[in-house]
Design an enzyme around this catalytic site. Structure first.
Site, PDB file in Angstrom:
ATOM      1  N   LYS A  40       0.813  -1.186   0.000  1.00  0.00           N
ATOM      2  CA  LYS A  40       0.000   0.000   0.000  1.00  0.00           C
ATOM      3  C   LYS A  40       0.863   1.259   0.000  1.00  0.00           C
ATOM      4  O   LYS A  40       0.370   2.369  -0.173  1.00  0.00           O
ATOM      5  CB  LYS A  40      -0.892   0.031   1.263  1.00  0.00           C
ATOM      6  N   GLY A  41       2.160   1.081   0.240  1.00  0.00           N
ATOM      7  CA  GLY A  41       3.047   2.228   0.495  1.00  0.00           C
ATOM      8  C   GLY A  41       3.097   3.271  -0.602  1.00  0.00           C
ATOM      9  O   GLY A  41       3.273   4.455  -0.323  1.00  0.00           O
ATOM     10  N   ASP A  95       7.517   3.469  -2.843  1.00  0.00           N
ATOM     11  CA  ASP A  95       7.609   4.420  -1.745  1.00  0.00           C
ATOM     12  C   ASP A  95       9.074   4.635  -1.354  1.00  0.00           C
ATOM     13  O   ASP A  95       9.528   5.751  -1.164  1.00  0.00           O
ATOM     14  CB  ASP A  95       6.765   3.958  -0.530  1.00  0.00           C
ATOM     15  N   ASP A  98      15.177   0.539  -0.432  1.00  0.00           N
ATOM     16  CA  ASP A  98      16.031   0.428   0.751  1.00  0.00           C
ATOM     17  C   ASP A  98      17.159  -0.558   0.439  1.00  0.00           C
ATOM     18  O   ASP A  98      18.158  -0.192  -0.158  1.00  0.00           O
ATOM     19  CB  ASP A  98      15.146  -0.027   1.918  1.00  0.00           C
ATOM     20  N   PHE A 147      14.629   5.142  10.223  1.00  0.00           N
ATOM     21  CA  PHE A 147      13.296   4.677   9.846  1.00  0.00           C
ATOM     22  C   PHE A 147      12.374   5.885   9.707  1.00  0.00           C
ATOM     23  O   PHE A 147      12.320   6.740  10.592  1.00  0.00           O
ATOM     24  CB  PHE A 147      12.756   3.709  10.892  1.00  0.00           C
ATOM     25  N   VAL A 148      11.657   5.945   8.600  1.00  0.00           N
ATOM     26  CA  VAL A 148      10.796   7.111   8.348  1.00  0.00           C
ATOM     27  C   VAL A 148       9.342   6.689   8.121  1.00  0.00           C
ATOM     28  O   VAL A 148       9.065   5.547   7.739  1.00  0.00           O
ATOM     29  CB  VAL A 148      11.291   7.927   7.139  1.00  0.00           C
ATOM     30  N   ARG A 160       0.650   6.408   7.473  1.00  0.00           N
ATOM     31  CA  ARG A 160       0.741   6.537   6.013  1.00  0.00           C
ATOM     32  C   ARG A 160       0.150   7.854   5.539  1.00  0.00           C
ATOM     33  O   ARG A 160       0.557   8.408   4.527  1.00  0.00           O
ATOM     34  CB  ARG A 160      -0.031   5.402   5.326  1.00  0.00           C
TER      35      ARG A 160
HETATM   36  P1  IMP Z   1      13.638  -3.081   0.406  1.00  0.00           P
HETATM   37  O1  IMP Z   1      14.546  -3.282   1.591  1.00  0.00           O
HETATM   38  O2  IMP Z   1      14.301  -2.145  -0.600  1.00  0.00           O
HETATM   39  O3  IMP Z   1      13.271  -4.397  -0.189  1.00  0.00           O
HETATM   40  O4  IMP Z   1      12.325  -2.319   0.930  1.00  0.00           O
HETATM   41  C1  IMP Z   1      11.213  -3.059   1.297  1.00  0.00           C
HETATM   42  C2  IMP Z   1      10.081  -2.285   1.914  1.00  0.00           C
HETATM   43  O5  IMP Z   1      10.383  -2.017   3.267  1.00  0.00           O
HETATM   44  C3  IMP Z   1       9.688  -0.929   1.349  1.00  0.00           C
HETATM   45  O6  IMP Z   1       8.901  -0.982   0.186  1.00  0.00           O
HETATM   46  C4  IMP Z   1       8.891  -0.365   2.525  1.00  0.00           C
HETATM   47  O7  IMP Z   1       7.548  -0.856   2.503  1.00  0.00           O
HETATM   48  C5  IMP Z   1       9.601  -0.950   3.727  1.00  0.00           C
HETATM   49  N1  IMP Z   1      10.493   0.063   4.342  1.00  0.00           N
HETATM   50  C6  IMP Z   1      11.831   0.172   4.211  1.00  0.00           C
HETATM   51  N2  IMP Z   1      12.295   1.210   4.922  1.00  0.00           N
HETATM   52  C7  IMP Z   1      11.229   1.781   5.524  1.00  0.00           C
HETATM   53  C8  IMP Z   1      11.066   2.932   6.402  1.00  0.00           C
HETATM   54  O8  IMP Z   1      12.004   3.663   6.758  1.00  0.00           O
HETATM   55  N3  IMP Z   1       9.786   3.191   6.808  1.00  0.00           N
HETATM   56  C9  IMP Z   1       8.710   2.440   6.433  1.00  0.00           C
HETATM   57  N4  IMP Z   1       8.819   1.371   5.613  1.00  0.00           N
HETATM   58  C10 IMP Z   1      10.066   1.047   5.158  1.00  0.00           C
HETATM   59 MG    MG Z   2       5.631  -1.288   5.007  1.00  0.00          MG
END
Ligand code: IMP
Ligand code: MG
Length: 173
Positions: A40-41, A95, A98, A147-148, A160
């Site tokens: 949903k992000g 969104d 990471d 973390f944001v 959200r």
């Molecule tokens: P990835 O580590 O690039 O695979 O990111 C996976 C998912 O982790 C993202 O699409 C977000 O939903 C969640 N995520 C990563 N960092 C944050 C943060 O700082 N706040 C909230 N959700 C996060």
């Molecule tokens: Mg999430």
């Protein structure tokens, strides 16, 4: 509320989204673009972006779920796109990128469906935590290793709907 500090105000976010939308409109001028959002992000970002893009756009969504507990990147598609993307110009709207593992998985999956082209647009990019390289074509903001929440990003499904992006401190909950 467990908000430690505001990283980007609502005004800054909206202004930056307009700039990136202009970049996207210029890059795909004369074409139609399919925006693919990850539920949903990316919903809040995708709708703001779509309104600011001035070429024809279609939108579609997919949802992922993780099966590896807290292990990043162990994801599968829980809700697929409604329509094929064959021969379309696809913009994957995220969104946050990471570790890059989710985005890479989605990129590989979508690339296998023969789109005409596929590009990545993300609201936030946290390159310091990258595990796998991801070709980010458009991004609004680079952020530090904190973390944001806000603008679609959640903590336990909350926050959200904040219009700004904030660093979160769960101890202040
Ligand atoms: P990835 O580590 O690039 O695979 O990111 C996976 C998912 O982790 C993202 O699409 C977000 O939903 C969640 N995520 C990563 N960092 C944050 C943060 O700082 N706040 C909230 N959700 C996060
Ligand atoms: Mg999430």
């Amino acid at each position: 509320m467990p908000i430690e500090r505001i990283l980007f105000t609502e005004e800054q976010v909206n202004a930056r989204i307009k700039e990136v939308a202009a970049e996207i409109s210029a890059k795909f001028q004369g074409r139609e673009l399919k925006l693919v959002g990850v539920l949903k992000g990316s919903v809040f970002f995708l709708t703001a972006l779509a309104r600011a893009i001035d070429i024809p756009v279609k939108i579609d969504f997919l949802a992922i779920s993780s099966f590896g507990g807290d292990t990043p990147g162990m994801v599968r598609i829980a809700k697929d796109l409604d329509d094929p993307i064959q021969d379309e110009d696809v913009l994957l709207v995220e969104d946050i990128v990471d570790t890059g593992l989710t985005t890479r998985y989605l990129l590989q999956t979508l690339a296998g469906r023969s789109p005409r082209s596929i590009a990545i647009c993300t609201l936030l990019d946290r390159t310091v935590r990258r595990i796998v390289p991801v070709p980010v074509d458009f991004r609004c903001f680079e952020i530090p290793d904190r973390f944001v929440v806000g603008c679609g990003l959640d903590y336990k499904q909350l926050y959200r709907n904040l219009g700004y992006i904030a660093v979160m401190n769960p101890d202040r909950g």
